[in-house]
Design an enzyme around this catalytic site. Sequence first.
Site, PDB file in Angstrom:
ATOM      1  CB  VAL A 152     -64.452 -82.385 -20.965  1.00 46.58           C
ATOM      2  CG1 VAL A 152     -65.064 -81.000 -21.132  1.00 46.58           C
ATOM      3  CG2 VAL A 152     -64.704 -83.221 -22.215  1.00 46.58           C
ATOM      4  CE1 TYR A 153     -63.665 -79.764 -12.864  1.00 44.50           C
ATOM      5  CE2 TYR A 153     -61.909 -81.344 -12.402  1.00 44.50           C
ATOM      6  CZ  TYR A 153     -62.687 -80.272 -12.013  1.00 44.50           C
ATOM      7  OH  TYR A 153     -62.498 -79.702 -10.777  1.00 44.50           O
ATOM      8  CB  ALA A 154     -58.240 -82.999 -17.066  1.00 44.53           C
TER       9      ALA A 154
END
Length: 242
Positions: A152-154
């Site tokens: 998600v962050y990436a």
Amino acid sequence: MSGKLEGKFAAITGAASGIGWASAKAMLDEGATVVLVDRDADALARVCAEYDRAQPLEVDLLDTQACKNLVPQILSLTDGTLDIFHANAGLYVGGDLVDADPDAIDRMLQLNVNVVMKNVRDVVRYMAPRKTGDILVTSSLAAHFPTPWEPVYASSKWAIDCFVQTTRRQIFKDGLRIGSVSPGPVVTSLLSDWPEDKLAEAKASGSLVEAEEIAEILLFMLTRPRGMTIRDVVVMPTNFDL
């Protein structure tokens, strides 16, 4: 202090801690007047007390109306001038996708992507008629590698890396520069959500970067001749192995 940013006015989001505070401190030490934007009023008061040229601005960027009013509020504290804007505020969601809280995903994408785009839009609308200005964005090494423990962050950082590169091609004609710094793991509060085994492994191997080291890179980007843009700097600890 060498005064490389003497007389400049800057604003930084997420400025009360981590990379944001390191960036603010570096700019202040080089002579700039800096508006520190953060939602943590106590932390803002604490760090701004160290500098006469540090202006605290308490804003929750996840509040849509507050986000819309950010640039006018900054300009009210800088005599109507803004030379440097550092879009740094962000959230982290790590771990397996199936374990991620949908509300946390929404908040992270809102802050890491939507807010950055809207803030930069408003800053460009101010800077373009002046034909000068610098915009910095805190990205991540995750923007360049499909990190398996943080999909998600990436994904948010891949999006913002694309945004920086495409926006640069629209705004250079107006004398504006935009660039991102993409650090590997930095010693900040965002690491509190890292999987424990990965964090322990990174600490044990010395594969973490200090926020002050990122701030040095940001200063380098800001102090290049106007005809040169540092579009993207990828930096990681020497011992870091994905």
